[in-house]
Design an enzyme around this catalytic site. Structure first.
Site, mmCIF file in Angstrom:
data_model
loop_
_atom_site.group_PDB
_atom_site.id
_atom_site.type_symbol
_atom_site.label_atom_id
_atom_site.label_comp_id
_atom_site.label_asym_id
_atom_site.label_seq_id
_atom_site.Cartn_x
_atom_site.Cartn_y
_atom_site.Cartn_z
ATOM 1 N N THR A 1 0.844 -1.193 0.000
ATOM 2 C CA THR A 1 0.000 0.000 0.000
ATOM 3 C C THR A 1 0.884 1.249 0.000
ATOM 4 O OG1 THR A 1 -1.793 -1.138 1.132
ATOM 5 C CG2 THR A 1 -1.761 1.256 1.304
ATOM 6 N N GLU B 1 -4.014 -6.924 6.931
ATOM 7 C CA GLU B 1 -3.730 -6.950 8.376
ATOM 8 C C GLU B 1 -4.244 -8.229 9.032
ATOM 9 O OE1 GLU B 1 -1.328 -4.366 8.314
ATOM 10 O OE2 GLU B 1 -1.934 -4.289 10.402
ATOM 11 N N GLY C 1 -31.565 -1.760 -4.142
ATOM 12 C CA GLY C 1 -31.852 -2.201 -5.507
ATOM 13 C C GLY C 1 -30.945 -1.496 -6.513
#
Lengths: 475, 402
Positions: free
Chosen positions: B169, B379, B355
């Site tokens: 990341t 994690e 919906g």
């Protein structure tokens, strides 16, 4: 308890000591073999308060000094360090809110720890042993109820001015005790706790006269069976909006009310000396009526259910049952103002939180039982708990148990602080209904066929835990 | 005294974070979901504010630092509401805004947390103000982080790193990367160490950026190390191989980061539940609940809300324990397991309840339903958390309960 504003000596010589008197007065502590544990707990309390524990504390008084002090107190003078909040003459005694500390905290107070330890030992030593027979008999064991009275739980909820030892609202203390008792047995716990629902309603809403008539009886030596009657025999009924009705009426006893309707699953129905019946008063919303044992027009019939059988649940039929004017909880004034002092919602909300605590206790019984069982039970050459399919079920039970407990504590602490808690009480109902039931069914599953037979208590817990979210009120 | 309200001093922080979520994150949520790999430069304006939050103990890099907890008067009886609680409270609110953007906040990387936890004063002074990513996972080593194959060999005054790291990341945007590598592959997990590698070091290449299901605002990189040399003093923690403690030390950072991911999950779930209620209410559907026999939609909404609230309290508990010096590995995993799966269920269910409105891109609900999935994976996956919890509850070792 507002620990913040009290000096250490007040904290020691105030509530905790009065609690000690309550717990230590009877011989229950001795019979449970709790003397040592209690003294250890008290040692912790004392240590926390530090050196301020003067020689005048009852804990360290010599026998003669203690006798002298007892004589002083029996003259009607309480300990000088514990001023009693005095309700104005003729006014009902109410409890103060607990002041928030402004700090997130998960730890019970020392006196709550003491209540919890006592309840835990009572559950282990008394309730567990009586549970099977009470379930089979569909009635509580009177000896258990008599012993339970010595726990003095009612006194923790009743203001001093009405004969108890409470200063502030105590739903947190109550749910801590309920968890322990429900871990012992949910059915017996319901039987023990049902009168406390009545006590709470009297404390929160009763008139001075109603409080003086009834509250001292509940804080006395004998167990007084009583119960809130809210539920009605319809699917999906809102406990706070009863179809049972109350109409103004006259009889040869004077003016009063006639009650019509039917109440379901009322604990202790056959022995109760007092019912608090929720009924709709035309134009004034739902109100509670004090209906003493033997009131004409009230028919009580045993209504055994899937579980909670030890509580002796009954059906209550009200066919024009007449009660006098002063049977209206909170009195006439509150009727005039529909949004007045009485609030059925608050009764239901408190009960939802209390039922959540029942789920926590019941689920904990399951978790505590399946862990050693699955660690010892072998299949394919190793403990079944070495398989993820089994281990993860237990891990889940543990997670949901802790989650339920936190939800209950959150709602209870809001209630004690006088903050709105309807939302949180509803979340307790929803979550504990689902996860309590899950604990019940997984408990049986983890024992397999052995869980289905009555050699193990898990089948009873399965039946009892299904009550959560079905039962409303009664606590 | 049992009191589960957010502490007074953290309420202000909570409100600040909520304002950031509403005014900074939400307006650009869709933009960077669509423009994957584009750098959200709007966040640079946030950097100084976040550094301010850090000062107050609310940022990722501050959460592990000692001495940030408040203990007025040093009263040991008083519960502490410190950096862990502040971080969780702030994270929930920011992720109600956008979890992808939170994950790519400059200088808030997981590596910053690791440096804060185990870095030397010199390392902190030199690199602490940077943006530090964390590189653990490898193509053939995910949850089993003891199986990583990246190597670090001491050669004179330098460590020489070799190996491939994936799923890093902020791997591209960061200024440095904390890399997990083994200094002796024959010694298993005890030999795994963390190394701080500044960007631009020769032999370190960002090889590719992943295209993902969700959290697209956050870049996820593959980084390759080929004879990458770093100074000897850029090892984090001790270079000694202690078969008892070393790996446990590395794993311990999870005790603090798992409640944080739980907080992210709660934020995303709250966003979805809140918006779903708004849209249903606007459509005239009852959403309030509280009844034993409400509608299906009411019952679902209150069930989901109860699950989110349960997860939130479990998470606050884990953070509170950390603040009060109570070991919380079990509770951290309980919180992470519960919050992540609840978040995923809630967001996916909200799509269903709405919906078409939930499924198409004019609303953010479908995005949240994609974002939430990663929270049940990184994690420590759901299954790893369950192993941790099960072993803790049953008293089993990792050899007995695999």
């Amino acid at each position: 308890m507002n620990e913040g504003r009290k000096s250490p000596i007040e904290r020691v010589a105030g509530t905790p000591l009065r609690l000690i008197t309550q717990l230590g007065g009877g011989d229950l502590v001795d019979r449970l073999g709790l003397r040592d544990a209690t003294e250890r707990a008290l040692h912790g309390v004392g240590k926390a308060a530090g050196k301020v524990m003067s020689k005048k504390s009852p804990l360290t008084l010599s026998d003669s000094a203690r006798a002298k002090r007892a004589a002083e107190e029996s003259k009607g003078e309480g300990p000088p360090t514990a001023p009693k909040p005095v309700a104005p003459a003729g006014q009902p005694a109410r409890l103060a809110n607990i002041a928030p500390t402004g700090v997130f905290d998960l730890r019970p107070t020392d006196d709550q720890e003491l209540v919890r330890a006592t309840a835990r030992r009572f559950a282990d030593e008394v309730m567990r042993k009586a549970a099977y027979a009470a379930d089979a008999a569909a009635a509580p064991d009177p000896a258990v109820l008599a012993a339970a009275q010595e726990l003095g739980l009612a006194a923790l909820l009743v203001p001093e001015a009405a004969g108890g030892i409470a200063e502030t609202r105590a739903l947190v203390t109550t749910v801590l005790a309920i968890e322990e008792l429900a871990r012992g047995d949910m059915g017996l716990a319901l039987a023990m706790l049902a009168p406390l629902g009545v006590v709470n309603a009297l404390v929160e809403h009763g008139t001075h006269a109603q409080q003086q008539t009834w509250l001292p009886r509940f804080t006395g030596d004998a167990f007084v069976p009583a119960a809130l009657a809210l539920l009605e025999p319809r699917p999906g009924s809102d406990a706070a909006r009863p179809q049972t009705g109350a109409m103004r009426a006259r009889s040869d006893q004077g003016s009063g009310w006639k009650l019509f309707g039917e109440k379901s699953l009322v604990p202790l129905g056959q022995s109760a000396e007092l019912f608090l019946v929720l009924a709709e008063v035309m134009g004034a919303g739902p109100r509670l009526f004090l209906v003493p044992r033997g009131t004409a027009g009230v028919t009580v019939t045993p209504q055994p259910a899937m579980g909670l059988r030890a509580a002796g649940t009954c059906k209550l039929e009200l066919d024009g049952a007449f009660v006098p004017d002063d049977a209206l909880l909170g009195g006439e004034d509150a009727v005039v103002d529909a949004r007045g002092s009485f609030d059925a919602r608050a009764i239901v909300d408190r009960a939802r939180v209390a039922w959540g605590a029942m789920a926590v206790g019941g689920a904990r019984a399951v978790v505590d039982y399946v862990i050693p069982y699955c660690n010892e039970r072998k299949a394919f050459g190793e403990p079944v708990s070495h398989r993820q399919a089994v281990a993860f079920m237990i891990a889940d039970l543990a997670i949901e148990l802790e989650g339920m407990r936190l939800l209950v504590h959150r709602a209870a602490s809001l209630a004690d602080q006088g903050k709105p808690f309807t939302r949180e009480a509803n979340l307790v109902r929803v979550q504990c209904g689902a996860k309590g039931m899950k604990a019940g069914t997984d408990g049986v599953q983890l024992l397999g066929g052995h869980g289905f037979v009555k050699d193990h208590p898990v089948e009873r817990w399965y039946r009892d835990l299904r009550a959560i979210a079905v039962m409303e009120g009664a606590l | 005294m049992i009191d589960l309200d957010i502490s007074r001093k953290h309420v202000a922080l909570q409100q600040q974070a909520r304002m950031v979520a509403d005014n900074v994150f939400r307006p650009i949520s869709r933009k960077y979901d669509t423009a994957e790999h584009a750098y959200p430069k709007e966040l640079d304006f946030l950097a100084s504010l976040l550094d301010g939050l850090n000062e107050s103990g609310a940022g990722a890099s501050a959460r592990l630092e000692k001495g940030k907890d408040d203990a007025p008067g040093g009263d040991p009886k008083r519960a502490k509401n410190g950096a862990n609680m502040a971080t969780v409270v702030g994270t929930i609110e920011l992720c109600r805004g956008d979890v992808g953007l939170l994950l790519t906040l400059p200088r808030q990387g997981l590596g910053n947390a690791a440096l804060a936890a185990v870095g030397t004063p010199e390392q902190k002074a030199k690199y602490g103000n940077g943006w530090i990513a964390m590189a653990i996972t490898e193509p053939s080593a995910g949850s089993d982080s003891a199986a990583i194959r990246a190597t670090a060999k001491l050669d004179g005054d330098e460590w020489v790193l070799n190996g491939e790291k994936i799923f890093v990341t902020a791997g591209e945007r960061s200024s440095a990367v904390v890399v997990w590598a083994t200094i002796d592959p024959s010694l298993g997990r005890a030999a795994i160490k963390a190394f701080l590698v500044p960007k631009g070091t020769k032999g370190m290449t960002v090889a590719r950026l992943d295209h993902k299901l969700g959290i697209r605002a956050s870049d996820t990189a593959t980084i390759v190390f080929e004879d990458c040399r770093i100074p000897k003093d850029l090892i984090l923690g001790s270079p000694e191989i202690d078969t008892k403690k070393a790996f446990a030390g590395v794993m311990k950072t999870f005790d603090n980061t798992r409640p944080l991911v739980a907080g992210m999950a709660i934020g995303v779930a709250k966003a979805a539940l809140e918006r779903t209620r708004e849209l249903l209410r606007a459509a005239g559907t009852p959403v309030d609940g509280g009844r034993a026999a409400g509608t299906y939609v009411e019952a679902e909404l209150e069930r989901l809300e109860a699950e989110v609230e349960t997860a939130r309290l479990l998470t606050l508990k884990a953070a509170w324990m950390a603040d009060n010096g109570v070991p919380n590995s079990l509770e951290a995993s309980m919180a992470k397991a519960k919050a992540a799966r609840v978040s995923n269920e809630v967001t996916l269910k909200c799509v269903e309840l709405l919906g078409p409105l939930g499924y198409e891109e004019s609303e953010l609900v479908e995005k949240w339903a994609r974002d939430s999935k990663i929270l049940d994976i990184f994690e420590g996956t759901q299954q790893i958390q369950m192993l941790v919890v099960a072993r803790g509850v049953l008293g089993k070792t990792s050899a007995e309960l695999r």
